[in-house]
Scaffold this active site. Structure first.
Site, mmCIF file in Angstrom:
data_model
loop_
_atom_site.group_PDB
_atom_site.id
_atom_site.type_symbol
_atom_site.label_atom_id
_atom_site.label_comp_id
_atom_site.label_asym_id
_atom_site.label_seq_id
_atom_site.Cartn_x
_atom_site.Cartn_y
_atom_site.Cartn_z
ATOM 1 N N GLY A 278 5.542 86.560 59.249
ATOM 2 C CA GLY A 278 6.418 86.441 60.422
ATOM 3 C C GLY A 278 5.621 86.470 61.716
ATOM 4 C CG ASP B 254 1.473 82.578 44.377
ATOM 5 O OD1 ASP B 254 0.928 83.599 43.941
ATOM 6 O OD2 ASP B 254 2.571 82.578 44.955
ATOM 7 N N GLY C 292 -0.038 86.636 52.459
ATOM 8 C CA GLY C 292 -0.441 87.662 51.496
ATOM 9 C C GLY C 292 -1.945 87.677 51.283
ATOM 10 C CB THR D 139 -1.952 80.225 48.198
ATOM 11 O OG1 THR D 139 -1.145 80.503 47.066
ATOM 12 C CG2 THR D 139 -2.471 78.823 48.078
ATOM 13 N NE ARG E 16 6.346 83.320 48.074
ATOM 14 C CZ ARG E 16 6.285 84.392 48.840
ATOM 15 N NH1 ARG E 16 7.275 85.240 48.857
ATOM 16 N NH2 ARG E 16 5.230 84.620 49.576
HETATM 17 N N1 LIG Z 1 7.505 76.646 59.177
HETATM 18 C C1 LIG Z 1 6.719 77.504 59.840
HETATM 19 N N2 LIG Z 1 6.434 77.295 61.136
HETATM 20 C C2 LIG Z 1 5.636 78.143 61.821
HETATM 21 N N3 LIG Z 1 5.075 79.229 61.270
HETATM 22 C C3 LIG Z 1 5.329 79.496 59.990
HETATM 23 C C4 LIG Z 1 6.152 78.642 59.195
HETATM 24 N N4 LIG Z 1 6.221 79.164 57.949
HETATM 25 C C5 LIG Z 1 5.480 80.291 57.976
HETATM 26 N N5 LIG Z 1 4.934 80.481 59.194
HETATM 27 C C6 LIG Z 1 4.078 81.594 59.611
HETATM 28 O O1 LIG Z 1 2.853 81.579 58.866
HETATM 29 C C7 LIG Z 1 2.454 82.900 58.554
HETATM 30 C C8 LIG Z 1 2.218 83.044 57.065
HETATM 31 O O2 LIG Z 1 3.347 82.543 56.328
HETATM 32 P P1 LIG Z 1 3.751 83.157 54.903
HETATM 33 O O3 LIG Z 1 4.061 84.603 55.051
HETATM 34 O O4 LIG Z 1 4.803 82.295 54.330
HETATM 35 O O5 LIG Z 1 2.411 83.133 54.052
HETATM 36 P P2 LIG Z 1 1.543 81.931 53.547
HETATM 37 O O6 LIG Z 1 0.661 81.463 54.623
HETATM 38 O O7 LIG Z 1 2.430 80.906 52.922
HETATM 39 O O8 LIG Z 1 0.626 82.650 52.476
HETATM 40 P P3 LIG Z 1 1.047 83.162 51.019
HETATM 41 O O9 LIG Z 1 2.327 82.502 50.627
HETATM 42 O O10 LIG Z 1 -0.091 82.749 50.156
HETATM 43 O O11 LIG Z 1 1.151 84.619 51.114
HETATM 44 C C9 LIG Z 1 3.538 83.824 59.067
HETATM 45 O O12 LIG Z 1 3.101 84.400 60.284
HETATM 46 C C10 LIG Z 1 4.730 82.924 59.290
HETATM 47 O O13 LIG Z 1 5.545 83.349 60.359
HETATM 48 O O1 LIG Z 2 4.453 91.540 48.920
HETATM 49 P P1 LIG Z 2 3.882 90.493 49.782
HETATM 50 O O2 LIG Z 2 2.635 90.870 50.485
HETATM 51 O O3 LIG Z 2 4.883 89.902 50.724
HETATM 52 O O4 LIG Z 2 3.397 89.312 48.853
HETATM 53 C C1 LIG Z 2 4.030 88.853 47.705
HETATM 54 C C2 LIG Z 2 3.862 87.381 47.558
HETATM 55 O O5 LIG Z 2 2.610 86.916 47.997
HETATM 56 C C3 LIG Z 2 2.010 86.077 47.044
HETATM 57 O O6 LIG Z 2 0.956 86.784 46.459
HETATM 58 C C4 LIG Z 2 1.408 84.837 47.676
HETATM 59 O O7 LIG Z 2 2.380 84.032 48.210
HETATM 60 C C5 LIG Z 2 3.118 85.762 46.046
HETATM 61 O O8 LIG Z 2 2.660 85.575 44.739
HETATM 62 C C6 LIG Z 2 3.993 86.959 46.150
HETATM 63 O O9 LIG Z 2 5.337 86.671 45.893
HETATM 64 MG MG LIG Z 3 3.297 80.750 50.967
#
Ligand SMILES: Nc1ncnc2c1ncn2[C@@H]1O[C@H](COP(=O)(O)OP(=O)(O)OP(=O)(O)O)[C@@H](O)[C@H]1O
Ligand SMILES: O=P(O)(O)OC[C@H]1O[C@](O)(CO)[C@@H](O)[C@@H]1O
Ligand SMILES: [Mg+2]
Length: 504
Positions: free
Chosen positions: A213, A268, A149, A266, A313
């Protein structure tokens, strides 16, 4: 409390350590002090605090081992740091960080514990430029990717990676990977230079675009090889860090001359070990504006309730900090603290009292709070986003509707209004404020210095105010939840006077 002592001879430590400690902090009994010398003697000293009457012994600290490219590539080039040649810096004694410079993960201890848990006695390498580097700037090909995000400051980190690599180290091949991890194999890299990124720190979002993803490890590593990237900067949250761990492991397995680093992001603030994540301060400031509006709306109505839903979240840091800084909030609901609506000690009883006392009330709810109270279909229970994160129902809309039903049932005919404000995306889509911009710059430059020095599989970030290099696996699994047993949450409750929601 912890002190780092520079050049003490180990056998003199207790004496000089206490002199320094006492000159700085006075006679504070039961403060723990770690002893650190240039030759890497860490801890393990017994010292008697003057006037305290007791003595204690700190077990040794464990220096968390950072992966290096040289672990599997023994004949890397070792070159003087190009900073030596930059007229602005004039590197003097102490400018370069030595491998023996460390920071401590924990700086307070309870010495009354019979044994200090080893997971509290961890040290990390200090971040910063090293005297020698393992990359020839002319041969560097850097890739920058943003995933997950949005978060205020993403563009600043990208800008500072580009400017830092270009200006400090003289790197000329820097590329942005569009649209998150999937962009490695589904899009062409975008060449970046300082001119192009010049004003990016003034823009919200990420100019490289992001996505969830699309993590295909084989395709990503093949693309890294195909494009000739040898430095990979992954900016993202916990999911991105878990992905970066896999990329790093695969690169290590293939013995590639490619350094991988994570820059934790992040909104959050749910990433552990580091003090806080960039953009968080900016998000709290924006959240406060929404709370102000909710307060004005509530105050200007008869039996008015202002309801604000904030991001978070699985953690309530934004809600908590916005509540504490606003002081207009009557009740703060976070995922870490279950709540209930009806009956003694419930939300409705509390609001009833507040409306009688003040005529209005303000509720702040984090998006992940109360999810188990909201009725949902089996399909909704299973719903996940592209990255596998659970998809939540709108707690704010549900709460608004529950509040209305409660009022109609108990005080039919009496005036009542709920003004629901959902600033969710507004708080994260803005540019970073001044302090977050500064923070992003330090993060980006720390990451560059670590990568140029040949470290890999690491994250840079502030730990107790000092920047360090932390193995990426540690960051990928460390979660930063609100501790509802500590003083900060007690402070929230004392400011709001809200119930503890512990059913009696
Ligand atoms: N366990 C995992 N192994 C490999 N790739 C992952 C894994 N978990 C998440 N990813 C990949 O990392 C990228 C970001 O993951 P995610 O959408 O959960 O956001 P994030 O990095 O946690 O950031 P935020 O939660 O702050 O939005 C995505 O492309 C997702 O496919
Ligand atoms: O709608 P999106 O882009 O998937 O993001 C929503 C999520 O991303 C965050 O901003 C960061 O993980 C969360 O607070 C929220 O649940
Ligand atoms: Mg995350």
């Amino acid at each position: 409390m912890c002190i780092a002592l520079g050049d003490c001879v180990p056998h003199q430590l207790p004496q000089c350590f206490w002199q320094l400690a006492w000159s700085l902090f006075g006679n504070r009994s039961r403060s723990a002090f770690a002893i650190v010398t240039r030759n890497m003697d860490i801890g393990n000293t017994t010292a008697e605090p003057p006037g305290d009457g007791g003595s204690f012994c700190l077990p040794p600290f464990t220096l968390s081992r950072l992966p290096r490219l040289s672990d599997y590539l023994p004949s890397l080039p070792s070159l003087p740091n190009p900073i030596d040649r930059i007229p602005f810096y004039h590197p003097s004694d102490g400018f370069y960080i030595a491998p023996s410079d460390i920071i401590l993960r924990n700086i307070y201890f309870d010495l009354s514990c019979p044994s200090l848990p080893s997971d509290r006695l961890i040290a990390y390498h200090r971040a910063g430029p090293r005297r020698t580097v393992h990359f020839d700037p002319a041969a560097v090909c850097a890739a920058i990717v943003t995933c997950g995000g949005l978060c205020p400051g993403l563009n600043t980190v990208i800008r500072e990676l580009v400017v830092g690599l270009w200006e400090i180290y003289g790197v000329r091949n820097i590329f942005g990977v569009p649209s998150g991890y999937r962009g490695f194999y589904s899009a062409d890299p975008v060449p970046l230079d300082p001119k192009m990124v010049d004003d990016w720190h003034k823009r919200g979002g990420t100019a490289l675009a992001t996505s969830r993803g699309g993590f295909d490890l084989r395709k990503i590593v093949e693309a890294i090889e195909r494009h000739g990237f040898n430095q990979v900067y992954c900016i993202g949250g916990d999911g991105t860090m878990r992905g970066a761990v896999k990329i790093f492991e695969e690169i290590q397995h293939r013995k590639l001359y490619v350094s991988v680093t994570g820059i934790p992001k992040t909104v959050d603030n749910d990433i552990g070990i580091i003090d806080r994540s960039f953009g968080f301060q900016t998000a709290v400031e924006m959240a406060q504006q929404a709370i102000n509006a909710a307060h004005v709306e509530a105050e200007s109505a008869v039996n008015g309730i202002g309801l604000v839903k904030l991001m978070g979240r699985s953690t309530g840091h934004i809600a908590l900090h916005a509540t504490l800084s606003s002081r207009d909030v009557d009740c703060c609901l976070i995922p870490e603290n279950d709540f209930y609506l009806e009956g003694k000690g419930g939300l409705f009883e509390f609001l009833d009292q507040r409306l009688k006392q003040n005529g209005h009330a303000v509720i702040v709810v984090a998006e992940g709070a109360g999810q188990d109270l909201i009725p949902r279909t089996d399909a909704q229970k299973e719903e996940k986003d592209e990255s596998g994160n659970p998809v939540f129902l709108d707690v704010g809309a549900w709460l608004k509707s529950e509040l209305k039903s409660w009022w109609e049932l108990n005080r039919p005919g009496e005036l009542f209004t709920v003004k629901y404000i959902d600033p969710t995306y507004m708080i994260r889509a803005v540019p970073a404020n001044a302090m977050d911009n500064l923070y992003c710059t330090l993060l980006a430059h720390s990451a560059i210095h670590g990568v140029m020095a040949g470290y890999t599989g690491f994250v840079s970030g502030p730990v107790n105010g000092n920047y360090g290099y932390i193995p990426i696996e540690e960051v990928a699994i460390a979660k930063n939840l609100v501790n509802t047993k500590d003083h900060k949450w007690a402070w929230v409750r004392s400011v709001t006077n809200q119930p503890d929601f512990l059913k009696v």
